[in-house]
Design a protein around this motif. Structure first.
Motif, short mmCIF file in Angstrom:
data_model
loop_
_atom_site.label_atom_id
_atom_site.label_comp_id
_atom_site.label_asym_id
_atom_site.label_seq_id
_atom_site.Cartn_x
_atom_site.Cartn_y
_atom_site.Cartn_z
N PHE A 114 30.43 41.47 47.77
CA PHE A 114 29.02 41.73 48.01
C PHE A 114 28.86 43.19 48.38
O PHE A 114 29.52 43.68 49.31
N TRP A 115 28.03 43.87 47.67
CA TRP A 115 27.75 45.30 47.86
C TRP A 115 29.02 46.12 47.67
O TRP A 115 29.44 46.38 46.56
N ASN A 116 29.69 46.52 48.76
CA ASN A 116 30.92 47.32 48.63
C ASN A 116 32.09 46.68 49.38
O ASN A 116 33.02 47.36 49.79
N ILE A 117 32.01 45.34 49.56
CA ILE A 117 33.02 44.63 50.36
C ILE A 117 33.55 43.44 49.58
O ILE A 117 32.79 42.74 48.90
N ILE A 118 34.86 43.22 49.69
CA ILE A 118 35.49 42.04 49.11
C ILE A 118 35.86 41.09 50.25
O ILE A 118 36.44 41.51 51.26
N PHE A 119 35.52 39.82 50.09
CA PHE A 119 35.82 38.80 51.09
C PHE A 119 36.96 37.92 50.56
O PHE A 119 36.88 37.38 49.45
N ILE A 120 38.01 37.78 51.38
CA ILE A 120 39.20 37.01 50.99
C ILE A 120 39.60 36.12 52.16
O ILE A 120 39.50 36.52 53.34
N ASN A 121 40.11 34.94 51.86
CA ASN A 121 40.61 34.07 52.90
C ASN A 121 41.83 34.70 53.57
O ASN A 121 42.76 35.14 52.90
N GLN A 122 41.80 34.79 54.88
CA GLN A 122 42.85 35.49 55.63
C GLN A 122 44.22 34.85 55.43
O GLN A 122 45.22 35.54 55.22
N GLU A 123 44.29 33.53 55.49
CA GLU A 123 45.57 32.84 55.35
C GLU A 123 46.18 33.08 53.98
O GLU A 123 47.38 33.38 53.86
N ASP A 124 45.35 32.98 52.92
CA ASP A 124 45.86 33.22 51.57
C ASP A 124 46.33 34.67 51.41
O ASP A 124 47.35 34.93 50.77
N PHE A 125 45.60 35.60 52.03
CA PHE A 125 45.97 37.01 51.90
C PHE A 125 47.29 37.30 52.61
O PHE A 125 48.16 38.00 52.06
N GLU A 126 47.43 36.80 53.81
CA GLU A 126 48.64 37.06 54.58
C GLU A 126 49.87 36.38 53.99
O GLU A 126 51.00 36.84 54.18
N ASN A 127 49.66 35.30 53.23
CA ASN A 127 50.77 34.60 52.57
C ASN A 127 50.98 35.06 51.13
O ASN A 127 51.72 34.40 50.38
N ASP A 128 50.34 36.17 50.77
CA ASP A 128 50.47 36.74 49.42
C ASP A 128 50.13 35.72 48.32
O ASP A 128 50.78 35.66 47.27
N MET A 129 49.08 34.96 48.57
CA MET A 129 48.66 33.96 47.58
C MET A 129 47.48 34.44 46.74
O MET A 129 46.94 33.69 45.93
N ILE A 130 47.07 35.69 46.93
CA ILE A 130 45.96 36.26 46.15
C ILE A 130 46.53 37.16 45.08
O ILE A 130 47.02 38.26 45.36
N PRO A 131 46.51 36.76 43.81
CA PRO A 131 47.03 37.59 42.73
C PRO A 131 46.26 38.91 42.62
O PRO A 131 45.07 38.97 42.94
N GLU A 132 46.95 39.93 42.17
CA GLU A 132 46.32 41.24 42.04
C GLU A 132 45.16 41.20 41.05
O GLU A 132 44.18 41.94 41.20
N GLU A 133 45.27 40.33 40.04
CA GLU A 133 44.19 40.24 39.05
C GLU A 133 42.85 39.87 39.69
O GLU A 133 41.79 40.37 39.27
N LEU A 134 42.91 39.03 40.70
CA LEU A 134 41.67 38.62 41.36
C LEU A 134 41.05 39.77 42.14
O LEU A 134 39.82 39.91 42.20
N ILE A 135 41.90 40.58 42.75
CA ILE A 135 41.39 41.75 43.46
C ILE A 135 40.75 42.73 42.48
O ILE A 135 39.68 43.29 42.74
N VAL A 136 41.41 42.95 41.35
CA VAL A 136 40.86 43.85 40.33
C VAL A 136 39.53 43.30 39.81
O VAL A 136 38.58 44.06 39.57
#
Length: 407
Positions: free
Chosen positions: A142-164
């Protein structure tokens, strides 16, 4: 206002149909984004007739046909008018209540991002601001911020493709499009076409973000499988750009679809032609009709079929002109004694300085009715004169007046 809404709605429908037929299945996402937003803007502005193409075909003096003024004494008409006014007030209250509710909901949704950011951990990841939330949600922006689940992020469960994918939403300012449509949905909540446009715009946003991912990684099949793995997640927010928005067969197929430059050029040309034709059709001088009612000084009931004319203009609008005629018209005594009714036709000229001249009784009923109409027209204050290419011009008006004596 009703005429404006009808014209605007018709334009929205035509542009949307053109999009569905010609553009939706084409891999020209940036053009489609412009088309969808421009279609909304055009549909809102063209009916306003901010400029007119009618002067291109003018040949000097123009003639405008006004609808009739009806001078009657029917009590039934009075009762009908009261009901009409009650209906208008009721609809205004309904509109105000619904709009207020939608505004409150919109503001609440906006503040939800702020509150979630305040109570969550914020990090800078590869130059972008990321909010780590405790809610089990898919990555969204939203606007200039990306929101990600903290647990998934800290456990490296967020693929780079999703961030891109989410960064593409931010870079291309997709939030602006969503907020623009959301505001219009509040103002025109009674028009379901804005829901269709919102759906089309959001889906096109996903096409654009998917395209950015595939350009960077070049592995369409792997990315499709990755999206399908996340399709079961349903926790999303209405104003955010959500990763799982309409993960459909169409979206997956669009990633592997080949571009056809020739077909794209032909369709862009076709769409441009539609725009030009609609601009011409809807921006020529058009007469819009409405109805108002009033009483004159002799308590005769007057029912007006009015015409909204851009040029020239009576001070306060054409409705005020009809009220002026009704308030000053005095029923000739002999005509009233005969208990007659009928229609007279008047013609007059609005001069370059706004004054009225060349009064003509085209059709009269006798008993001084036509002369009385001329007397009233001579009392008229100056109009705002018509202009053509910035210069005042003379315009002739035809005015029918239906008169019914008391019985």
């Amino acid at each position: 206002m009703i005429t404006y809404l009808l014209k605007s709605g018709l334009l929205l429908a035509v542009f949307y149909i053109v999009y569905k037929i010609l553009l939706e299945n084409e891999k020209m996402f940036h053009f489609n984004r412009i088309y969808l937003l421009a279609s909304i803007v055009f549909s809102l502005t063209i009916p306003l007739q901010l400029f007119s193409l009618g002067s291109v075909f003018s040949n000097g003096n123009q003639k405008i046909q006004l609808n009739q003024i009806m001078i009657v004494t029917s009590k039934a008409v009075l009762d009908k008018i009261n009901y009409s006014q009650i209906l208008i007030y009721f609809l205004a209250v309904v509109y105000g209540v619904v709009t207020t509710i939608l505004v409150v909901r919109f503001i609440r949704n906006l503040f939800s991002f702020y509150f979630r950011m305040k109570k969550s951990k914020v990090e800078i990841v590869k130059g972008g601001k990321v909010v780590l939330t405790k809610e089990k949600v898919l990555p969204h922006s939203f606007w200039n911020i990306i929101f990600i689940n903290q647990e998934d992020f800290e456990n490296d469960m967020i693929p780079e493709e999703l961030i891109v994918h989410e960064k593409a939403h931010l870079k291309q300012k997709h939030t602006v499009d969503i907020l623009f449509v959301e505001v219009l949905k509040i103002v025109f909540w009674f028009n379901p076409l804005y829901l269709l446009y919102e759906k089309a715009i959001k889906l096109n946003h996903e096409f654009l973000a998917d395209e950015a991912v595939n350009k960077k990684f070049g592995e369409v099949r792997n990315y499709q499988n990755l999206l399908l793995d996340f399709v079961s997640h349903k926790n999303t927010l209405p104003l955010a750009s959500n990763l799982n928005y309409l993960i459909t067969k169409k979206r997956l197929l669009m990633m592997a679809k080949e571009k056809s430059p020739i077909r794209m050029i032909l369709k862009v040309g076709s769409v441009t032609t539609v725009y030009v034709l609609l601009l011409f059709v809807f921006n020529t001088e058009v007469i819009a009709q409405s109805s108002i009612n009033a009483k004159n000084q002799n308590d005769y009931k007057i029912s007006y079929d009015t015409t909204s004319v851009k040029e020239p203009q009576f001070p306060g609008g054409i409705e005020k002109f009809y009220m002026f005629v009704g308030q000053n018209f005095k029923m000739p005594t002999e005509f009233a004694k005969q208990k007659m009714e009928g229609k007279i036709f008047m013609e007059f000229m609005v001069e370059k300085d706004g004054s009225l001249s060349e009064f003509k009784i085209v059709k009269d009923l006798g008993y001084g009715v036509g002369d009385e109409a001329v007397r009233v027209l001579k009392l008229s204050p100056k109009w705002i004169p018509a202009t053509e290419n910035g210069k005042p011009v003379r315009v002739t008006y035809n005015l029918p007046i239906t008169i019914q004596a008391p019985k």
